[in-house]
Structures are given as C-alpha cells and as structure tokens.
Design an enzyme around this catalytic site. Sequence first.
Site, PDB file in Angstrom:
ATOM      1  CB  CYS A 252      -1.011  -0.038   1.141  1.00  0.00           C
ATOM      2  SG  CYS A 252      -2.353   1.167   0.911  1.00  0.00           S
TER       3      CYS A 252
ATOM      4  CG  HIS B 153      -4.401  -3.194   2.458  1.00  0.00           C
ATOM      5  ND1 HIS B 153      -3.452  -2.850   3.397  1.00  0.00           N
ATOM      6  CD2 HIS B 153      -4.927  -2.031   2.013  1.00  0.00           C
ATOM      7  CE1 HIS B 153      -3.422  -1.539   3.524  1.00  0.00           C
ATOM      8  NE2 HIS B 153      -4.299  -1.016   2.682  1.00  0.00           N
TER       9      HIS B 153
ATOM     10  CD  GLU C   8      -2.626  -6.094   4.861  1.00  0.00           C
ATOM     11  OE1 GLU C   8      -2.916  -4.936   5.203  1.00  0.00           O
ATOM     12  OE2 GLU C   8      -2.032  -6.355   3.789  1.00  0.00           O
TER      13      GLU C   8
END
Length: 192
Positions: A77, A169, A171
């Site tokens: 990011c 992202h 994650e």
Amino acid sequence: MIAIIDYGLGNISNVTRAIQHLGYDVILTCDDKDVQKAEAIVLPGVGHFQDAMHSIEEKSIKDMLKNIHDKPIIGICLGMQLLFQHSAEGDVSGLELVPGNIVPIQSSHPIPHLGWNELKSTHPLLQSDVYFVHSYQAEMSEYVVAYADYGTKIPGVIQYRNYIGIQFHPEKSGTYGLEILNQALKGGFIND
C-alpha cells in the site's frame, strides 16, 4: 525470518499476522543488523506519504534500504508508493528505489479506490480479486506486473529488480492475497 520495517506508520499487526500465518518468523525492526539477517524485508504503510518519508528519514531507513540488493524488499500500500522517486501527495521525494512517480488517481469512479477489484496480469497468481484502499497510484510503466481497472489502469503489483510493490492489501485479500504475499516474500513474479 522476515523483517517488517517499523517506522511508525503502518498496518503492522495485520501484516505481521499474515506473514506468521504463512509460516515465517517475523521481527519488527529499523535496525540494520536485523535487516541484514532477514530473508526478505516488508515495508507496510497506511497514511500520508510526506509523514511516512519524514519518519523514514528520521530513522535513517532510506540509506539502509538502498544498500540491500540480494533479497526482496516488499512495499505494501503506502509502502509500495514509498519505493518510488516522488509523490504528488505532499510533493516529496520517496525512497528512490523504483523509477517513476506517485500521482493522484484520475478516474470517473469514486476516490478513494476502496474495495475489491480484479487484478489483470499474465502471471496466473495475479488474476484474482483483491482489496484496495488508496487515493494515489504509481504511474503505469514497464515494471507493472498486474493492474486493476478502475476507470483507469491502477498498478496493483510492480517489480523492479529486488523491489516488489503491492498496492492493495494482501493481508486483507483472503487466500489469494496470502498466496501473492508469499510469492513476493520468495522473490516475486518475474525472473531477471
């Protein structure tokens, strides 16, 4: 061991959990000795480019990262954006590790680019829906290995030498996001 650079702005806990879930040991650090021992380095980030660069320069992280050429350095990011030469957000220089600039997203769609979007790429792992949250983007270049269509092409993954940028992202992008993150930690998506 994976070194996550803790410069004071970042989604550190989510990224740490994701990398640990992949089976890696993680250390949060800004120390050159820890970074030298790591298999890969992760530069997470959420926030304003100018604030991030101020913190990075205060902690002498820029010079440390410029001297690493033998292992993956992964920006996530804002961390991806920091890898570039310059950002229009705050009109400030970045880490200058990847050629190119960060510019505002120019799209008829709502800004910020928020939510799930499909990656487009010739790499089979980079053809999935992933979760984006950002208002600035890297310029399209030869280093883009996957992009999303948001009324304009948004670089989703870039790779230049050992530097890998992930704009979305991973994650927060489910199983595919974790697979993409794991491949980045192993060296990325292209062969030099």
